[in-house]
Design a protein around this motif. Sequence first.
Motif, PDB file in Angstrom:
ATOM      1  N   TRP A  25       0.974  -1.071  -0.135  1.00  0.00           N
ATOM      2  CA  TRP A  25       0.045  -0.006   0.119  1.00  0.00           C
ATOM      3  C   TRP A  25       0.672   1.357   0.011  1.00  0.00           C
ATOM      4  N   ALA A  26       2.058   1.110   0.429  1.00  0.00           N
ATOM      5  CA  ALA A  26       3.121   2.261   0.534  1.00  0.00           C
ATOM      6  C   ALA A  26       3.437   2.833  -0.839  1.00  0.00           C
ATOM      7  N   ARG A  27       3.423   1.946  -1.921  1.00  0.00           N
ATOM      8  CA  ARG A  27       3.428   2.370  -3.363  1.00  0.00           C
ATOM      9  C   ARG A  27       2.327   3.261  -3.725  1.00  0.00           C
ATOM     10  N   ALA A  28       1.096   3.146  -3.193  1.00  0.00           N
ATOM     11  CA  ALA A  28       0.050   3.846  -3.682  1.00  0.00           C
ATOM     12  C   ALA A  28       0.073   5.092  -2.763  1.00  0.00           C
ATOM     13  N   PHE A  29       0.362   5.056  -1.681  1.00  0.00           N
ATOM     14  CA  PHE A  29       0.532   6.316  -0.873  1.00  0.00           C
ATOM     15  C   PHE A  29       1.610   7.132  -1.468  1.00  0.00           C
TER      16      PHE A  29
END
Length: 277
Positions: A25-29
């Motif tokens: 999810w950190a990539r989307a963030f």
Amino acid sequence: MNRPTSHLSGESAPPSPQPAEGRMWARAFSYWMASYRRIWRGSLVSGFLNPVLFLAAMGIGLGALVDNGSAGGVQGVTYLTFLAPGILAAQAMQTAVFESTFPVLGAVKWQRQYHAMLAAPLGVPDLVVGHLVFVAMRVAITSTAFLLITVAFGAIGSWWAVLTLPVAVLTGLAFAAPVFALAARQDGPGGFNMLFRFIIMPMFLFSGTFFPVEQLPAALELVAMVTPLWHAVELCRGLALETMTMVPALGHVAYLLLWVGAGLWLALASFRKRLVL
């Protein structure tokens, strides 16, 4: 970058390391953060100037009339002191809803960022969680700015008011998660007009932000107390005025967490239905 296969040895380098599955999810963030770094200057006006003007007009201008009335303020404090924590919770709601409507619809239908992310090794939960974390960060920034402004105005003086910041973030998520679910199912802005006119604006006006809900008719008072904003306002005001006790505080937090959990479940279902064929 992977090393090309050697024709002599027949060996190839191992693939490049990937982030742990639980942190994708950190990539989307990081995408939403990169986008925000290009436009953050434009949010300074809404994040700093608008709270100053609003507090000056409502808390000082209107507040002078309220304080000079027969009641001498609201619930034993000046109107500015009563109003500031409520506005803190309300602006958290408004920031979260704004960041969860058109940006989500655009990422689904117009700019289609979500489709590009799904083409990478990201799943629907990564999209939703990463974007929600970004919304929480935006709420934290605007709430911190607003709290500093209220302190400068002399509206809040208790150190307990620092705890209103995590409450504001929780409030933002309580609204952002279900609005994500709504936005993912929209084909145009018509649904957002209904949302703002018939849900967000009445909630802003009648959930205890500007006056105690006890002044409403009994039926409307019950409706107001069901809204997540009323719980957020009560919690922020109780912390700022040092009147909140443990049991009511836990009840308010639990209710907001219920909205976050239900909204996240709905958002995941809506995203899967819209984006996964």
